[in-house]
Design a protein around this motif. Structure first.
Motif, short mmCIF file in Angstrom:
data_model
loop_
_atom_site.label_atom_id
_atom_site.label_comp_id
_atom_site.label_asym_id
_atom_site.label_seq_id
_atom_site.Cartn_x
_atom_site.Cartn_y
_atom_site.Cartn_z
N VAL A 655 29.32 13.61 27.50
CA VAL A 655 27.98 12.92 28.20
C VAL A 655 27.37 12.30 27.60
N VAL A 656 26.42 11.83 28.18
CA VAL A 656 25.45 10.12 26.89
C VAL A 656 24.09 10.63 27.67
N ASP A 657 23.32 11.81 26.89
CA ASP A 657 21.51 12.51 27.04
C ASP A 657 21.96 12.98 28.19
N ALA A 658 20.90 14.36 28.03
CA ALA A 658 21.53 15.68 29.74
C ALA A 658 19.64 15.64 29.87
N LEU A 682 23.44 12.50 21.59
CA LEU A 682 22.37 12.55 22.15
C LEU A 682 22.00 11.85 21.45
N THR A 683 21.23 10.29 21.88
CA THR A 683 20.81 9.54 21.14
C THR A 683 19.96 9.20 20.61
N HIS A 684 18.80 10.52 20.93
CA HIS A 684 17.06 10.65 20.34
C HIS A 684 16.96 12.07 20.71
N PHE A 685 16.23 12.18 20.14
CA PHE A 685 15.55 14.00 20.21
C PHE A 685 14.60 14.18 21.47
N HIS A 686 14.19 12.81 21.72
CA HIS A 686 13.17 13.22 23.14
C HIS A 686 13.43 13.91 23.98
N ALA A 687 12.42 14.67 24.12
CA ALA A 687 12.52 15.70 25.01
C ALA A 687 12.89 15.09 26.33
#
Length: 894
Positions: A655-658, A682-687
């Protein structure tokens, strides 16, 4: 006299007593059924309608309406009085002289109810009296509503709000403070704040002028100092002190006033307060509120050591304290129509009263049951004790609309028990509505109050009839009662829910049935823990532990039901959608009555509904072609966010990003049959990329979580660490140059570099970028890279591998910020864009879509095409929604 003649004589005597009793129900058996007394229903409805219409009406309209109602009622009362004295029209006079002849004796047998009589019809005396009563109640309710509505415009507060003035105000807190739910707004989760309702009792302007007043306001506590990077929690230091405030506490604050929203409800203004400092308390709360606060705090303390779901849910089930309920669990309750369990309703009070007095129908008989008769408490003392319990229930659980409605019904029932006078439940509900609307006209516009009354009315009217019909078809009594109650409540409440949510739940009835047997033990044990906490915390913890089992069952049912692929269907919102659903419901109910008579057809319909809700992957694959055989990559439709799944073997996926919504990503993974996740990247921590992580972790074996090294925004990075720690999943950092393999997948991390990110765009330009190879296909996943990082990526040694990829996951939801050289170099044959329908950011940008098509790419987007699956291999590929020569895609419409 023979036994047969004796029984006939006894029956005749009972019939004569019944007929001569002067009561419609007779005087024989206290549970004897009779016609439903509906005389209080028209006055209650009239009062409700008048309050709803006149709350914000101009004063002259309110005065005129009240005057017309009073005058009309007066005329009807005069006419009724005149007819009662025999001075009315000749055809309407009553004869007081008996007819000549011997007195008539009642005939044997049950009394015969006339088809019409003096009590029916608007032209009859009692009909006029009923209309007059309804008009008087409407006048009283309208007058009360006009006075309550005037509170929003009286005094200096509304004018200061229109000028956005800064003032010093003294407030009296009127409700428990509550934390706002963090909303996902594309890249960011809006930081939670504190909301509380209060009355302004004194306001001091900037020039020092002070005015005594009383105006209801909504207080918003914002503006907290951001935590330092690496801090354990993003919660502001003063938030706990604001949340600890109790109703009736008096505060002094410096605030900026603002006008309320057009549909702001019961507030004259909005007060915006800086939350950097703790509240300045100038008056302690009342003793009753302090006791209620101690009880609620004791329950929270007793649940501290429980599992996460029970710790969050149990205070909500018992006293409506939802401060610990996570967003994803609240969404699951909403999707399954179980939110009434979190908003304390009449069910909680009914359980307590039945535990005390036993079933209300036999509470006045010798064989009454419950705790009170076992302790030898007399009937009237039991009613008094029940009244004290009801008042305490309102104070501890707070006077929400459903709590007030339940309390009013309970007090009326207890009064009937104490006086020995029987009352049916319909008049009781009507009286509760009438009294509450007169007391607080704002309830007339409360959706919660409307749903509570509708559900209660359905349980009193429809549920018994439907239960009897099901019993007549051979269903077990308890199952028939439970099914009829859940179906009746859903049938009358679903149109109102559709008005508010524009969605219809298909799992509401089964989910309510499955949690029903768990509600009573959770409530009883929870209240026992609440009562024991102040005096014996160890005992309270044991009781809370016992209540945690049914509470966890309820949470599991909510999550499972919400995650089912067919858990609900979108429906037109607004009142038109509600009326349409009401019409559809009536048709379904009428059709259901016919289906009950045809067991095989009914069984087939139920099976079809179950298949629609569960949507087993093998069946969906045959009927809808989803998921397609040999899928390599799926871009899930999760709204305005990103969630991508890469096939990693049977039942497994990377899974790439949720995405932003746990329910949406969980539903997508279920539809794909993914039960094992070797890696969540998770590519970055944006919501909009990480807020859905709980949905990925739920019920699946997760090998690890990999993230970018740029820990911004810090609250979202902390959220990911907390979720990983709760599930005991290791968290590692993705490093440029790293390569991994998993069941046919081969991917390489291209970005970000090990050192500082060479861009001012922060989190977006720190997105982990992957080049994936599977079955001979190449896929480039860019995260949310902005043009500066895209250009920097082209200067890295890995840039040579980017030429002519098969599939491109377009950066940043297809925004206008794309580097033309990157699009030219990659020259994708298939470009995928993940974005939400009608999003406020304009994604995807038309210029980006045009640039991709100019490079020869077929563009698909989740807001139009839904979830998108990529299939194919090096030997066969193509582009398009239909089967194409070299690369295949299958879409699942939203």
């Amino acid at each position: 006299m023979t036994s047969g003649s004796g029984s006939r004589a006894g029956a005749t005597a009972r019939a004569e007593v019944h007929a001569s009793s002067g009561h419609r129900l007779g005087a024989s058996h206290p549970r004897q059924e009779g016609p439903v007394d509906l005389r209080l229903v028209p006055p209650a409805l009239a009062a409700w309608a008048a309050a709803a219409l006149l709350l914000d009406a101009p004063p002259r309209w309110a005065v005129a309406t009240v005057a017309i109602c009073v005058a009309s009622a007066g005329v009807l009362l005069v006419m009724w009085t005149a007819q009662g004295r025999g001075v009315g029209p000749p055809g309407m006079r009553r004869s007081r002289r008996p007819l000549p002849g011997p007195p008539m004796r009642p005939l044997p047998g049950p009394p015969v109810r006339p088809l019409s009589g003096p009590a029916s019809g608007p032209g009859r005396p009692w009909g006029r009296l009923s209309v007059a009563a309804a008009l008087l109640c409407a006048a009283a309710s309208g007058g009360s509503a006009a006075l309550h509505g005037a509170d929003l415009h009286r005094g200096p507060v509304p004018g200061l709000a229109r000028a956005y003035a800064e003032v010093e105000a003294e407030l009296v807190v009127t409700a428990d403070p509550r934390r706002t739910r963090p909303r996902v707004a594309s890249a960011h989760a809006m930081p939670p704040g504190v909301l509380l309702n209060a009355d302004v009792v004194r306001v001091t302007k900037a020039d020092g002028t002070a005015t005594e007043t009383r105006a209801p306001v909504l207080v918003i506590v914002r503006g907290t100092t951001p935590p330092e990077p690496g801090a354990r929690s993003a919660r502001p230091r003063s938030e706990d002190s604001w949340l600890a405030l109790l109703p009736s506490t008096r505060l002094r604050v410096d605030a900026r006033l603002a006008p309320p929203l057009p549909e702001g409800g019961k507030v004259a203004a909005v007060l915006r307060i800086s939350g950097e400092r703790a509240p300045h308390v100038v008056g302690a709360p009342s003793g009753a509120q302090r006791l209620a606060g101690q009880l609620r705090g004791g329950l929270r303390e007793a649940t501290d050591g429980l599992p996460a779901d029970a710790r969050a849910l149990l205070p909500g089930l018992v006293v409506g304290d939802t401060s610990r309920v996570p967003v994803e669990l609240e969404q699951a309750f909403r999707a399954t129509d179980l939110t009434h369990l979190l908003a304390v309703s009449g069910t909680n009070l009914s359980i307590l009263l039945i535990l005390l007095i036993g079933p209300p129908g036999i509470a006045h008989r010798v064989e009454r049951r419950g705790v009170a008769p076992r302790l030898g408490i007399p009937l009237r003392a039991t009613a008094l004790l029940g009244g004290l319990l009801t008042l305490g229930f309102v104070i501890v659980c707070r006077p929400d609309p459903s709590v007030l409605r339940a309390a009013a019904c309970g007090l009326i029932a207890l009064l009937a028990i104490a006086t020995g006078r029987r009352r049916s439940l319909i008049p009781m509900l009507a009286a509760a509505v009438l009294l509450l609307v007169l007391y607080d006209p704002w309830l007339a516009r409360s959706h919660g109050f409307l749903l509570s009354v509708l559900a209660t009315g359905a349980l009193l009217t429809l549920a018994p009839r439907w239960s009897a019909a099901l019993r007549g078809r051979g269903m077990a009594p308890r199952l028939a009662d439970a099914l009829a109650a859940a179906a009746a409540a859903q049938a009358v409440c679903a149109p109102v829910v559709a008005v508010l949510a524009a969605r219809v739940s298909l799992v509401a009835v089964p989910c309510n049935l499955l949690v029903e047997f768990a509600v009573a033990p959770a409530t009883v044990l929870g209240f026992a823990a609440l009562a024991a906490a102040p005096v014996a915390m160890p005992a309270a913890k044991v009781l809370a532990w016992g209540a945690s089992w049914p509470a966890e069952w309820i949470a599991e049912i909510a999550r499972t039901g919400a995650a089912l692929p067919g858990s609900g269907v979108d429906w037109p919102g607004g009142w038109r959608g509600g009326l349409l659903l009401a019409l559809v419901t009536v048709v379904l109910v009428l059709a259901g009555g016919r289906l009950v008579r045809r067991p095989w057809l009914a069984t087939a319909c139920v099976l079809l509904l179950l298949l629609t809700i569960v949507q087993p992957p093998p069946l969906v694959r045959v009927i809808a072609g989803w998921p397609p055989p040999g899928w390599r990559m799926v871009m899930c439709d999760v709204g305005q966010g990103d969630a991508t799944v890469l096939a990693a073997g049977d039942g497994a996926g990377v899974v790439v990003d949720a995405g932003p919504d746990p329910v949406a990503v969980d539903r997508c993974l279920r539809s794909l049959g993914v039960t094992r996740v070797p890696l969540v990247l998770l590519t970055h921590f944006h919501a909009d990329h990480v807020a859905g992580l709980p949905g990925v972790l739920r019920g699946r074996q997760v090998g690890g979580i990999q993230t970018t090294g740029f820990q911004e925004p810090p609250e979202q990075a902390e959220f990911v660490r907390e979720q990983a720690a709760a599930e005991r999943v290791p968290v590692t950092r993705a490093v440029a140059g790293e390569r991994r393999r998993a069941a046919g997948l081969d991917w390489q991390v291209l970005w970000p570099p090990v050192g500082p990110v060479p861009s001012p765009e922060g989190p977006n330009d720190a997105s982990v970028t992957l080049l994936v190879r599977v079955a001979g296909l190449s896929l480039l996943l860019l995260g949310d890279l902005e043009p500066p990082a895209q250009r920097a990526l082209l200067r890295t040694p890995a840039a040579a591998a980017l030429a002519s990829v098969d599939v491109l996951k377009v950066a940043h939801h297809g925004s206008a910020h794309q580097d033309p050289e990157l699009l030219r170099r990659t020259a994708p044959r298939l470009a995928l864009i993940s974005c939400g329908a009608e999003n406020s950011y304009g994604h995807p940008a038309p210029v980006t879509v045009a640039a991709l098509r100019a490079e020869g790419a077929q563009v698909l987007r989740t807001d139009v095409d839904g979830s998108i699956a990529v299939v194919g291999s090096a030997a066969r590929s193509g582009a398009g929604r239909e089967a194409a020569p070299r690369l295949g895609t299958v879409t699942r419409p939203p």
